[in-house]
Design an enzyme around this catalytic site. Structure first.
Site, PDB file in Angstrom:
ATOM      1  N   HIS A   1     -47.454  49.663   5.989  1.00 41.70           N
ATOM      2  CA  HIS A   1     -48.373  48.532   6.148  1.00 41.70           C
ATOM      3  C   HIS A   1     -49.808  49.050   6.077  1.00 41.70           C
ATOM      4  O   HIS A   1     -50.039  50.267   6.089  1.00 41.70           O
ATOM      5  CB  HIS A   1     -48.143  47.852   7.504  1.00 41.70           C
ATOM      6  CG  HIS A   1     -48.463  48.748   8.658  1.00 41.70           C
ATOM      7  ND1 HIS A   1     -47.534  49.594   9.219  1.00 41.70           N
ATOM      8  CD2 HIS A   1     -49.607  48.983   9.333  1.00 41.70           C
ATOM      9  CE1 HIS A   1     -48.098  50.280  10.196  1.00 41.70           C
ATOM     10  NE2 HIS A   1     -49.366  49.938  10.270  1.00 41.70           N
TER      11      HIS A   1
ATOM     12  N   HIS B   1     -55.944  52.367   4.227  1.00 35.80           N
ATOM     13  CA  HIS B   1     -54.864  53.274   3.792  1.00 35.80           C
ATOM     14  C   HIS B   1     -53.512  52.773   4.281  1.00 35.80           C
ATOM     15  O   HIS B   1     -53.438  51.986   5.234  1.00 35.80           O
ATOM     16  CB  HIS B   1     -55.113  54.688   4.336  1.00 35.80           C
ATOM     17  CG  HIS B   1     -55.085  54.752   5.823  1.00 35.80           C
ATOM     18  ND1 HIS B   1     -56.190  54.486   6.600  1.00 35.80           N
ATOM     19  CD2 HIS B   1     -54.069  54.984   6.700  1.00 35.80           C
ATOM     20  CE1 HIS B   1     -55.859  54.583   7.871  1.00 35.80           C
ATOM     21  NE2 HIS B   1     -54.572  54.873   7.965  1.00 35.80           N
TER      22      HIS B   1
HETATM   23  P1  2AM Z   1     -52.511  53.762  10.619  1.00 41.11           P
HETATM   24  O1  2AM Z   1     -51.119  54.275  10.520  1.00 41.11           O
HETATM   25  O2  2AM Z   1     -52.912  52.905   9.487  1.00 41.11           O
HETATM   26  O3  2AM Z   1     -53.515  54.810  10.923  1.00 41.11           O
HETATM   27  C1  2AM Z   1     -49.675  50.502  14.455  1.00 41.11           C
HETATM   28  O4  2AM Z   1     -49.467  51.374  15.517  1.00 41.11           O
HETATM   29  C2  2AM Z   1     -50.789  50.994  13.590  1.00 41.11           C
HETATM   30  O5  2AM Z   1     -51.982  51.024  14.336  1.00 41.11           O
HETATM   31  C3  2AM Z   1     -50.547  52.398  13.100  1.00 41.11           C
HETATM   32  O6  2AM Z   1     -49.900  52.351  11.876  1.00 41.11           O
HETATM   33  C4  2AM Z   1     -51.938  52.991  13.035  1.00 41.11           C
HETATM   34  O7  2AM Z   1     -52.514  52.747  11.806  1.00 41.11           O
HETATM   35  C5  2AM Z   1     -52.713  52.181  14.024  1.00 41.11           C
HETATM   36  N1  2AM Z   1     -52.927  52.933  15.253  1.00 41.11           N
HETATM   37  C6  2AM Z   1     -52.000  53.363  16.105  1.00 41.11           C
HETATM   38  N2  2AM Z   1     -52.563  54.009  17.132  1.00 41.11           N
HETATM   39  C7  2AM Z   1     -53.897  53.952  16.936  1.00 41.11           C
HETATM   40  C8  2AM Z   1     -55.022  54.416  17.646  1.00 41.11           C
HETATM   41  N3  2AM Z   1     -54.902  55.055  18.812  1.00 41.11           N
HETATM   42  N4  2AM Z   1     -56.228  54.180  17.129  1.00 41.11           N
HETATM   43  C9  2AM Z   1     -56.371  53.529  15.973  1.00 41.11           C
HETATM   44  N5  2AM Z   1     -55.349  53.072  15.241  1.00 41.11           N
HETATM   45  C10 2AM Z   1     -54.117  53.271  15.723  1.00 41.11           C
END
Ligand code: 2AM
Length: 192
Positions: free
Chosen positions: A44, A132
């Site tokens: 996603h 991304h």
């Molecule tokens: P990303 O993979 O695009 O970086 C769901 O958990 C989504 O939220 C993850 O796929 C991640 O995105 C984002 N995410 C999770 N933990 C996070 C954090 N601590 N800070 C920012 N984005 C986060």
């Protein structure tokens, strides 16, 4: 039971794009990489990560998203290139960049950030949005990583896909990996 929900806003991808992404990276799975791969069904594009929200906060975010998305027009995206955050020498995340109507995606991100900040949701510390699709999270890296990955990876899907909605998602962390559930769907205006 906790009444907090780990939540985020995302663009979900059409199944054929997820299939194409999986196929372009499946050959990497045999490489000696210390990486936790994201499941194909979970690919996603995150627009906003909230962390844990209360029921009231979720209701507030939902009201905001309903109003905002009624004014947003659909737009096209395409997969871009394989990349690594923050860099190939000390990698943390393997991801795919995006191209297409990126300006519209950036505008949407900006409207989400500023609008949500105005109703009390903290803004991202990073002021720049780096769109991304996360493919895997490294536990460690090695010096040959970039060469290994670039030599092995297949071609990412080239088809455009129409972004016609965003979702408010819940993420439950389990030992087997995250479980994502859609809490609400917010369709955009259809472009004439
Ligand atoms: P990303 O993979 O695009 O970086 C769901 O958990 C989504 O939220 C993850 O796929 C991640 O995105 C984002 N995410 C999770 N933990 C996070 C954090 N601590 N800070 C920012 N984005 C986060």
């Amino acid at each position: 039971m906790s009444d907090l929900t780990r939540s985020f806003i995302a663009v979900l991808l059409p199944p054929w794009i997820k299939r194409g992404i999986y196929q372009s990276t499946a050959s990497l799975y045999q490489l000696p990489l210390d990486i936790r791969w994201v499941e194909e069904e979970n690919y996603h594009l995150t627009l906003k990560f909230f962390g844990s929200l209360t029921c009231e906060e979720i209701q507030k975010a939902k009201r905001f998203l309903e109003t905002l998305t009624a004014e947003i027009k659909t737009f096209n995206l395409q997969c871009g290139e394989l990349m690594v955050f923050p860099n190939w020498r000390r990698p943390r995340v393997l991801s795919l960049s995006l191209k297409g109507e990126i300006k519209l995606l950036q505008d949407l991100w900006h409207q989400l950030e500023t609008g949500l900040a105005s109703i009390g949701f903290p803004e991202e510390k990073r002021k720049r949005f780096n769109p991304h699709i996360t493919l895997g999270r490294f536990r460690s890296g090695n010096d040959a990583l970039e060469k290994m990955i670039r030599e092995r990876a297949g071609l990412v899907p080239v088809e455009k896909f129409l972004v016609r909605e965003i979702y408010l998602m819940a993420s439950k962390l389990t030992p087997e990996g995250p479980e994502y559930t859609a809490l609400a769907r917010y369709p955009f205006q259809v472009k004439e």
